[in-house]
Design an enzyme around this catalytic site. Structure first.
Site, PDB file in Angstrom:
ATOM      1  N   CYS A  43      -5.759  -6.294 -65.525  1.00  0.00           N
ATOM      2  CA  CYS A  43      -5.345  -6.596 -64.152  1.00  0.00           C
ATOM      3  C   CYS A  43      -4.376  -5.542 -63.625  1.00  0.00           C
ATOM      4  CB  CYS A  43      -4.713  -7.981 -64.089  1.00  0.00           C
ATOM      5  SG  CYS A  43      -4.191  -8.414 -62.438  1.00  0.00           S
ATOM      6  N   CYS A  48      -7.148  -5.841 -60.918  1.00  0.00           N
ATOM      7  CA  CYS A  48      -6.693  -6.395 -59.643  1.00  0.00           C
ATOM      8  C   CYS A  48      -5.724  -5.494 -58.872  1.00  0.00           C
ATOM      9  CB  CYS A  48      -5.969  -7.732 -59.833  1.00  0.00           C
ATOM     10  SG  CYS A  48      -6.236  -8.575 -61.372  1.00  0.00           S
ATOM     11  N   LYS A  51      -6.967  -1.925 -57.814  1.00  0.00           N
ATOM     12  CA  LYS A  51      -8.068  -2.189 -56.864  1.00  0.00           C
ATOM     13  C   LYS A  51      -7.506  -2.563 -55.503  1.00  0.00           C
ATOM     14  CE  LYS A  51      -9.545  -6.265 -56.441  1.00  0.00           C
ATOM     15  NZ  LYS A  51     -10.041  -7.558 -56.931  1.00  0.00           N
ATOM     16  N   TYR A 180     -18.454  -9.473 -57.606  1.00  0.00           N
ATOM     17  CA  TYR A 180     -17.329  -9.155 -56.724  1.00  0.00           C
ATOM     18  C   TYR A 180     -16.807  -7.730 -56.929  1.00  0.00           C
ATOM     19  CZ  TYR A 180     -13.553  -9.958 -60.202  1.00  0.00           C
ATOM     20  OH  TYR A 180     -12.695  -9.880 -61.276  1.00  0.00           O
ATOM     21  N   GLU A 184     -16.626  -5.040 -53.893  1.00  0.00           N
ATOM     22  CA  GLU A 184     -15.294  -4.529 -53.544  1.00  0.00           C
ATOM     23  C   GLU A 184     -15.280  -3.002 -53.570  1.00  0.00           C
ATOM     24  OE1 GLU A 184     -12.482  -8.263 -55.014  1.00  0.00           O
ATOM     25  OE2 GLU A 184     -12.786  -6.598 -56.372  1.00  0.00           O
ATOM     26  N   HIS A 438      -0.958 -21.603 -33.184  1.00  0.00           N
ATOM     27  CA  HIS A 438      -1.667 -20.827 -32.187  1.00  0.00           C
ATOM     28  C   HIS A 438      -0.861 -19.604 -31.763  1.00  0.00           C
ATOM     29  CE1 HIS A 438      -4.586 -20.245 -29.030  1.00  0.00           C
ATOM     30  NE2 HIS A 438      -3.596 -20.080 -28.168  1.00  0.00           N
ATOM     31  N   GLU A 443      -6.167 -21.389 -37.425  1.00  0.00           N
ATOM     32  CA  GLU A 443      -6.141 -22.659 -36.687  1.00  0.00           C
ATOM     33  C   GLU A 443      -7.542 -23.257 -36.562  1.00  0.00           C
ATOM     34  OE1 GLU A 443      -5.141 -22.584 -32.392  1.00  0.00           O
ATOM     35  OE2 GLU A 443      -5.394 -20.414 -32.479  1.00  0.00           O
TER      36      GLU A 443
END
Ligand code: FAD
Length: 460
Positions: A43, A48, A51, A180, A184, A438, A443
């Site tokens: 990682c 991770c 990356k 993934y 990526e 908002h 939302e």
């Protein structure tokens, strides 16, 4: 004299191993850890973290393009791969040092070499040739990228390991895979200006993800110019005068400066000595565990990717932590694998938690779907017509939201918080009663009122 040299010997200083070592030591255990490459594991060193740094770099292209719609004019923006890689390497070295300092602070003895299992309580350090004894051994050796070893020309390809260290930015990149990591890296290289082709043996990228996410990301990547060739594989790869030529089924030849394989990962158990001491492995070489970490040999445990369950950093960390608390801290707990949020840092990105529509239908039968596809506010002035997707999967009988799936800017950030609601068993009515924030994209999650009716389906 003490019966063993250590209370715990951890093999592999990655996400799971470092956490287990530190926590066991904090409970007073005498702990050692062996690492054959760099402290921090996949990682931190080549997963991770680097990356995500490359993902950030690749997204400035969008920012520069969008800025014009807001009155900015930017001339002369240039990208320099070597500067990016140097900055990334500095940050990884910093993090590695932090991990090393943590181990030292907790008096965890570090062996910077490969270790194998020699006996139920014995660890062999392969470089020094020493064998040490430990009351418990934790296998936390992670995984490694798969390669199709029988493919002619496979020696010319790179994996994610090498992609982080390329001397030059490739102008033409072909990536094999549809998981993934493949998508990526396709987005990273595209964002940085390369021509990118993705070759995937199945019909659609991101197997296992919600179908709407798969379709929407395919559309977005394609319209960003990534060439996706589904249903094909390489038959051979050759070096040419201008780079590489990848021959694929159907006869097409794709030319590239780099061909990257991201076709899955396998547990790191080869040559580890596990079978010799009676540790059972599953078909793909993963350490078989009962419960969260117990192997078939009572003194040997395993956590993280080497067990090939949910191959994510937070899961490995939690498994290592629970193991150490339970075995050394007299605080027994286990890992809950329900509703683990996950992201795909493609551009646009995916954040997802809970059941896909398909899984929820199989699990609950009657479900309701709420979804919205819209242009985020920023996209309007920017003149970007990419759409954001938000989808809620609701179990009809209980009104519980059992899946949240988002594609678009900040999807990962939004889904991390949605995961709290899902774990708490939030109902659709709870979402509805939550006041909207908002103006935001998130939302939409609390303003989805109309059930989505599939074409040809009667309202439920
Ligand atoms: P690892 O972190 O792999 O650590 C294992 C360590 O053991 C390694 O340092 C290895 O060198 C060492 N080792 C192996 N054998 C021996 C031996 N015999 N002796 C001594 N040392 C040994 N996960 C996420 O959650 N989010 C992401 O965005 C994400 N992105 C990723 C991107 C890429 C390109 C890759 C490859 C992975 C990504 N992951 C991501 C997955 C994540 O990296 C892993 O799930 C995580 O690192 C697993 O931790 P671990 O402790 O099981 O193993």
């Amino acid at each position: 004299m003490l019966e063993f040299d250590y209370d715990l010997f951890v093999i592999g200083a990655g996400s799971g191993g470092v956490r287990a070592a530190r926590i066991a030591a904090s409970h007073g255990a005498r702990v050692a850890i062996a690492e054959e490459y760099r402290i921090g594991g996949t990682c931190v060193i080549r997963g991770c973290v680097p990356k995500k740094l490359l993902v950030y770099a690749s997204r400035f292209t969008d920012e520069f393009e969008d800025a014009e719609g807001f009155g900015w004019s930017l001339e002369g923006a240039r990208f320099d791969w070597q500067s990016l890689i140097a900055a990334k390497d500095n940050e990884i070295a910093r993090l590695e040092a932090v991990y090393g300092a943590t181990l030292a602070k907790f008096n965890v003895e570090l062996f910077a070499e490969r270790a194998t299992v020699a006996a139920p309580h014995g660890v062999k350090l392969t470089q020094s040739g020493r064998t040490v004894s430990a009351k418990a051994i934790l296998i936390a050796t992670g995984g490694r990228p798969n390669l199709d070893e029988n493919l002619p020309g496979i020696e010319h390809v790179i994996t994610s390991n090498e992609a982080f260290h390329l001397k030059e930015m490739p102008r033409r990149v072909v990536i094999a895979g549809g998981g993934y990591i493949a998508v990526e890296f396709a987005s990273i290289f595209k964002g940085l200006g390369a021509d990118v082709t993705l070759i995937y043996r199945r019909d659609k990228i991101l197997r296992g993800f919600d179908e709407d996410l798969r379709n929407a990301l395919t559309t977005a990547m394609t319209s960003r110019g990534i060439h996706i060739i589904a249903g094909h594989i390489f038959t051979r790869i050759e070096k040419t005068q201008t780079g590489l030529a990848g021959h694929i089924t159907g006869g097409e030849v794709v030319e590239a400066d780099q061909i990257m394989f991201a076709i899955g990962r396998s547990p790191n158990t080869a040559g580890l000595g596990l079978e010799g001491v009676g540790v059972k492995l599953s078909g793909n070489g993963a350490v078989a565990v009962e419960g969260t970490w117990q192997t078939s040999v009572p003194s040997i445990y395993a956590v993280g990717d080497v067990t090939d369950r949910v191959n994510l950093t937070p899961v490995a960390i939690r498994e290592g932590h629970a193991f150490a608390d339970t075995v050394f801290g007299n605080k027994a707990w286990t890992v809950d694998y329900k509703a683990i949020p996950t992201a795909v840092f493609a551009t646009p990105e995916i954040g997802t938690v809970g059941f896909s529509e398909h899984e929820a239908r199989a699990q609950y039968g009657d479900i309701d779907i709420y979804k919205a596809s819209f242009r985020p506010m920023k996209a309007i002035l920017a003149g970007r017509d990419e759409r954001m997707l938000m989808k809620l999967v609701v179990e009809r009988a209980s009104d519980r939201v059992v899946g949240v799936h988002i594609l678009g800017p900040d999807a990962a950030e939004i889904v991390q918080m949605a995961a709290v609601a899902i774990r708490m068993g939030a109902k659709k009515s709870d979402f509805d009663q939550t006041m909207a924030l908002h103006p935001s994209a998130a939302e939409e999650l609390v303003t989805l009122r109309e059930k989505w009716i599939a074409p040809g389906e009667a309202a439920g």
